[in-house]
Write a protein that holds these residues in place. Sequence first.
Motif, PDB file in Angstrom:
ATOM      1  N   ILE A  86      35.376  -4.695  31.625  1.00  0.00           N
ATOM      2  CA  ILE A  86      35.744  -3.723  30.597  1.00  0.00           C
ATOM      3  C   ILE A  86      37.258  -3.712  30.440  1.00  0.00           C
ATOM      4  CG2 ILE A  86      35.653  -1.303  29.899  1.00  0.00           C
ATOM      5  CD1 ILE A  86      33.107  -0.992  31.454  1.00  0.00           C
ATOM      6  N   THR A  87      37.720  -3.847  29.201  1.00  0.00           N
ATOM      7  CA  THR A  87      39.154  -3.829  28.928  1.00  0.00           C
ATOM      8  C   THR A  87      39.498  -2.727  27.930  1.00  0.00           C
ATOM      9  OG1 THR A  87      38.977  -5.446  27.140  1.00  0.00           O
ATOM     10  CG2 THR A  87      39.366  -6.300  29.354  1.00  0.00           C
ATOM     11  N   VAL A  88      40.668  -2.148  28.129  1.00  0.00           N
ATOM     12  CA  VAL A  88      41.228  -1.126  27.233  1.00  0.00           C
ATOM     13  C   VAL A  88      42.677  -1.497  26.976  1.00  0.00           C
ATOM     14  CG1 VAL A  88      41.965   1.282  27.092  1.00  0.00           C
ATOM     15  CG2 VAL A  88      39.692   0.739  27.952  1.00  0.00           C
ATOM     16  N   THR A  89      43.116  -1.421  25.723  1.00  0.00           N
ATOM     17  CA  THR A  89      44.484  -1.809  25.385  1.00  0.00           C
ATOM     18  C   THR A  89      45.072  -0.859  24.357  1.00  0.00           C
ATOM     19  OG1 THR A  89      43.928  -4.141  25.739  1.00  0.00           O
ATOM     20  CG2 THR A  89      45.974  -3.671  24.560  1.00  0.00           C
ATOM     21  N   LEU A  90      46.332  -0.503  24.556  1.00  0.00           N
ATOM     22  CA  LEU A  90      47.108   0.247  23.571  1.00  0.00           C
ATOM     23  C   LEU A  90      48.370  -0.546  23.262  1.00  0.00           C
ATOM     24  CD1 LEU A  90      46.165   2.516  26.015  1.00  0.00           C
ATOM     25  CD2 LEU A  90      46.764   4.008  24.115  1.00  0.00           C
ATOM     26  N   ILE A  91      48.698  -0.690  21.978  1.00  0.00           N
ATOM     27  CA  ILE A  91      49.954  -1.324  21.577  1.00  0.00           C
ATOM     28  C   ILE A  91      50.959  -0.232  21.271  1.00  0.00           C
ATOM     29  CG2 ILE A  91      51.087  -2.804  19.899  1.00  0.00           C
ATOM     30  CD1 ILE A  91      48.558  -4.331  19.524  1.00  0.00           C
ATOM     31  N   ASP A  92      52.108  -0.285  21.922  1.00  0.00           N
ATOM     32  CA  ASP A  92      53.135   0.743  21.770  1.00  0.00           C
ATOM     33  C   ASP A  92      54.308   0.307  20.905  1.00  0.00           C
ATOM     34  OD1 ASP A  92      51.764   2.595  23.413  1.00  0.00           O
ATOM     35  OD2 ASP A  92      52.505   1.579  25.195  1.00  0.00           O
ATOM     36  N   GLY A  93      54.383  -0.987  20.560  1.00  0.00           N
ATOM     37  CA  GLY A  93      55.476  -1.405  19.697  1.00  0.00           C
ATOM     38  C   GLY A  93      55.602  -2.913  19.611  1.00  0.00           C
ATOM     39  N   TYR A  94      56.184  -3.373  18.501  1.00  0.00           N
ATOM     40  CA  TYR A  94      56.564  -4.773  18.374  1.00  0.00           C
ATOM     41  C   TYR A  94      57.932  -4.977  19.016  1.00  0.00           C
ATOM     42  CZ  TYR A  94      52.892  -5.521  14.849  1.00  0.00           C
ATOM     43  OH  TYR A  94      51.699  -5.630  14.193  1.00  0.00           O
ATOM     44  N   VAL A  95      58.091  -6.060  19.741  1.00  0.00           N
ATOM     45  CA  VAL A  95      59.359  -6.384  20.394  1.00  0.00           C
ATOM     46  C   VAL A  95      59.946  -7.605  19.684  1.00  0.00           C
ATOM     47  CG1 VAL A  95      60.487  -7.010  22.553  1.00  0.00           C
ATOM     48  CG2 VAL A  95      58.520  -5.451  22.575  1.00  0.00           C
ATOM     49  N   LEU A  96      61.075  -7.408  19.002  1.00  0.00           N
ATOM     50  CA  LEU A  96      61.719  -8.467  18.227  1.00  0.00           C
ATOM     51  C   LEU A  96      62.921  -8.993  19.004  1.00  0.00           C
ATOM     52  CD1 LEU A  96      60.135  -6.620  16.180  1.00  0.00           C
ATOM     53  CD2 LEU A  96      61.703  -7.490  14.447  1.00  0.00           C
ATOM     54  N   ALA A  97      62.838 -10.231  19.409  1.00  0.00           N
ATOM     55  CA  ALA A  97      63.898 -10.847  20.202  1.00  0.00           C
ATOM     56  C   ALA A  97      64.791 -11.701  19.299  1.00  0.00           C
ATOM     57  CB  ALA A  97      63.291 -11.698  21.311  1.00  0.00           C
ATOM     58  N   ARG A  98      65.692 -12.428  19.918  1.00  0.00           N
ATOM     59  CA  ARG A  98      66.622 -13.292  19.185  1.00  0.00           C
ATOM     60  C   ARG A  98      66.081 -14.699  18.994  1.00  0.00           C
ATOM     61  NH1 ARG A  98      68.747  -9.501  22.140  1.00  0.00           N
ATOM     62  NH2 ARG A  98      70.473  -8.244  21.316  1.00  0.00           N
ATOM     63  N   SER A  99      64.909 -14.943  19.547  1.00  0.00           N
ATOM     64  CA  SER A  99      64.206 -16.210  19.332  1.00  0.00           C
ATOM     65  C   SER A  99      62.737 -15.881  19.133  1.00  0.00           C
ATOM     66  CB  SER A  99      64.381 -17.136  20.535  1.00  0.00           C
ATOM     67  OG  SER A  99      63.675 -16.614  21.655  1.00  0.00           O
ATOM     68  N   ALA A 100      62.050 -16.746  18.403  1.00  0.00           N
ATOM     69  CA  ALA A 100      60.611 -16.543  18.196  1.00  0.00           C
ATOM     70  C   ALA A 100      59.863 -16.584  19.530  1.00  0.00           C
ATOM     71  CB  ALA A 100      60.068 -17.599  17.245  1.00  0.00           C
ATOM     72  N   PHE A 101      60.344 -17.412  20.439  1.00  0.00           N
ATOM     73  CA  PHE A 101      59.667 -17.592  21.728  1.00  0.00           C
ATOM     74  C   PHE A 101      59.582 -16.290  22.521  1.00  0.00           C
ATOM     75  CE2 PHE A 101      59.666 -18.689  26.266  1.00  0.00           C
ATOM     76  CZ  PHE A 101      58.572 -19.536  26.325  1.00  0.00           C
ATOM     77  N   HIS A 102      60.603 -15.448  22.416  1.00  0.00           N
ATOM     78  CA  HIS A 102      60.660 -14.232  23.227  1.00  0.00           C
ATOM     79  C   HIS A 102      60.183 -12.979  22.491  1.00  0.00           C
ATOM     80  CE1 HIS A 102      62.263 -16.000  26.806  1.00  0.00           C
ATOM     81  NE2 HIS A 102      63.261 -16.564  26.156  1.00  0.00           N
ATOM     82  N   HIS A 103      59.657 -13.138  21.262  1.00  0.00           N
ATOM     83  CA  HIS A 103      59.022 -11.987  20.626  1.00  0.00           C
ATOM     84  C   HIS A 103      57.800 -11.569  21.453  1.00  0.00           C
ATOM     85  CE1 HIS A 103      61.656 -12.512  17.268  1.00  0.00           C
ATOM     86  NE2 HIS A 103      61.004 -11.646  16.512  1.00  0.00           N
ATOM     87  N   SER A 104      57.528 -10.272  21.456  1.00  0.00           N
ATOM     88  CA  SER A 104      56.441  -9.771  22.297  1.00  0.00           C
ATOM     89  C   SER A 104      55.943  -8.447  21.731  1.00  0.00           C
ATOM     90  CB  SER A 104      56.945  -9.595  23.745  1.00  0.00           C
ATOM     91  OG  SER A 104      55.886  -9.235  24.611  1.00  0.00           O
ATOM     92  N   VAL A 105      55.128  -7.758  22.501  1.00  0.00           N
ATOM     93  CA  VAL A 105      54.712  -6.396  22.176  1.00  0.00           C
ATOM     94  C   VAL A 105      54.817  -5.545  23.433  1.00  0.00           C
ATOM     95  CG1 VAL A 105      53.132  -6.997  20.293  1.00  0.00           C
ATOM     96  CG2 VAL A 105      52.272  -6.927  22.639  1.00  0.00           C
ATOM     97  N   ASN A 106      55.157  -4.279  23.252  1.00  0.00           N
ATOM     98  CA  ASN A 106      55.030  -3.309  24.329  1.00  0.00           C
ATOM     99  C   ASN A 106      53.591  -2.801  24.319  1.00  0.00           C
ATOM    100  OD1 ASN A 106      57.636  -3.478  25.298  1.00  0.00           O
ATOM    101  ND2 ASN A 106      58.409  -1.815  24.017  1.00  0.00           N
TER     102      ASN A 106
END
Length: 221
Positions: A86-106
Amino acid sequence: MTQNPQDAELKTERSRLRRSHERGSYDRDTLYSVLDAMPLAHIGYQLDGRPSVLPTLQWREGDHLYWHGSSASRAIRAMEGADVCITVTLIDGYVLARSAFHHSVNFRSAMVFGRAEKIVDPAAKEARLKAMTDGLFPGRWETLRPITEQEIKATAVLRIPIEEASAKIRDGAPKDDEEDYALPIWAGVVPMSLQLQHPEADPANLSGVNMPDHLSRIRIG
């Protein structure tokens, strides 16, 4: 730093994080804070020997995780007595970095493994359904038409003990390569959250039936 033994209480070979392990947590307080914040879960199971995933509502009572479905459901029948995830997930924000490689989400996520047990006793099943209803909509159960014997029979309630699990959390600013911090590129976080909107009345409501006070106590999770 010495780890508190309780911090690894839910850690097993199956639940431990292999990547980004610094974001992992295996203590009940952290895990329960994620489970209790998001009622929507996805349950992985085997159906006719093939992998399948069921989105459904989950709720926690003590050290057990519960969900429900139709007694006639193929998915419910396949889960009974079987291992599930069983999995549960909440997205708290988009993380915009200075390269596409390091973009992420909180995000905050939880993963729980266990063998599904079906609640058989009708009284226990009704108590679990009341707990789910009042957990989502505090005070609503007592205002409703009483549940019938047939409705209880038609509803299956399953649970797993919370003994093997992990939480994974990512928060904060982007993490760029050191040399990229000198680049003239905007970076940051775009926060996001789930919000309840104002209730919309059913057009079939009887005249004079007002919105109940307990709706003011509804929260997500």
